[in-house]
Design a protein around this motif. Structure first.
Motif, short mmCIF file in Angstrom:
data_model
loop_
_atom_site.label_atom_id
_atom_site.label_comp_id
_atom_site.label_asym_id
_atom_site.label_seq_id
_atom_site.Cartn_x
_atom_site.Cartn_y
_atom_site.Cartn_z
N PHE A 140 -3.04 0.20 -3.78
CA PHE A 140 -2.87 -1.17 -3.29
C PHE A 140 -2.44 -2.03 -4.46
N SER A 141 -1.43 -2.87 -4.23
CA SER A 141 -1.03 -3.80 -5.30
C SER A 141 -0.55 -5.12 -4.70
N ALA A 191 -3.28 -7.53 -8.91
CA ALA A 191 -4.35 -6.68 -8.40
C ALA A 191 -3.75 -5.30 -8.16
N LEU A 192 -4.38 -4.30 -8.72
CA LEU A 192 -3.93 -2.92 -8.55
C LEU A 192 -5.16 -2.04 -8.42
N PHE A 193 -5.26 -1.37 -7.27
CA PHE A 193 -6.40 -0.50 -7.00
C PHE A 193 -5.93 0.84 -6.44
N HIS A 194 -6.60 1.90 -6.87
CA HIS A 194 -6.31 3.25 -6.35
C HIS A 194 -7.55 3.70 -5.57
N ALA A 246 0.87 -1.18 0.00
CA ALA A 246 0.00 0.00 0.00
C ALA A 246 0.90 1.23 0.00
N THR A 247 0.75 2.03 -1.03
CA THR A 247 1.57 3.23 -1.18
C THR A 247 0.69 4.44 -0.99
N VAL A 248 1.00 5.22 0.03
CA VAL A 248 0.24 6.44 0.31
C VAL A 248 0.85 7.56 -0.52
#
Length: 159
Positions: free
Chosen positions: A129-130, A150-153, A118-120
C-alpha cells in the motif's frame, strides 16, 4: 471518549474484524503537522513486521479487488500517531466517495481523500500500500495535516 476517537476505533476495527487472521505489516508513514514532521513506523525504518498482539493491532482485507488495511499501535506507548487506515476506494451506500485515509494523530482524528495504490505481489495475499502528498483534515475543525508519504507491506491479507 470523544466521538472522533469512537469513529476512529470503528474505522480501524472494520478491516480487522473482516480478517480471519491478523496479517504481518511493515511500513512507515510521514506526516507534516504545524511545522513538525511525525513518523509512524513499525520499526527499523519501516522494515520490521508487526502483527496483532500486545502492542499492535493489524488488519487487511481484499474486498471486491479493493484492498484495505489498518494498523493501530497501543496508546500507552504515547506515539504521536497511533493509527492509520488505507483503503483503495470507499463509497457510501449512494456511491459517493468517502475519505479513504484515516489517521489518529495525538488526540485528534484526521481523514482525507488520497490516491492509495495497492499492488498485489506474486502471492495474491501480499499487498503493498502506498500514498502520499495528500492533505488530511482534522475532524473537529478541518485543521490540515500533510500526509507526506505512507508505504506499508502486508503479508497474509485476507481474501
Amino acid at each position: 471518549m470523544s466521538s472522533a476517537r469512537l469513529t476512529l476505533l470503528a474505522v480501524l476495527s472494520l478491516p480487522a474484524m473482516a480478517c480471519v487472521n491478523n496479517p504481518d505489516i511493515a511500513g512507515k508513514a510521514v506526516v507534516a503537522l504545524d511545522g513538525e514532521t511525525l513518523n509512524y513506523d513499525t520499526g527499523d525504518d519501516g522494515r520490521r513486521f508487526v502483527k496483532t498482539g500486545e502492542r499492535w493491532s493489524t488488519g487487511c482485507f481484499l474486498k471486491d479487488s479493493l484492498p484495505e488495511m489498518a494498523l493501530d499501535r497501543a496508546r500507552d506507548d504515547n506515539p504521536p500517531i497511533s493509527g492509520i487506515s488505507l483503503d483503495v476506494e470507499r463509497k457510501d451506500d449512494g456511491g459517493e466517495p468517502l475519505p479513504n485515509v484515516t489517521m489518529d494523530i495525538g488526540e485528534d482524528f484526521y481523514d482525507g481523500f488520497c490516491h492509495v495504490v495497492a499492488t498485489v505481489g506474486s502471492d495474491p495475499r501480499e499487498v503493498d500500500f502506498s500514498t502520499g502528498d495528500c492533505e488530511l483534515q482534522r475532524a473537529l475543525d478541518g485543521h490540515p495535516a500533510l500526509l507526506v508519504s505512507a508505504l506499508f507491506h502486508v503479508k497474509e491479507c485476507d481474501e
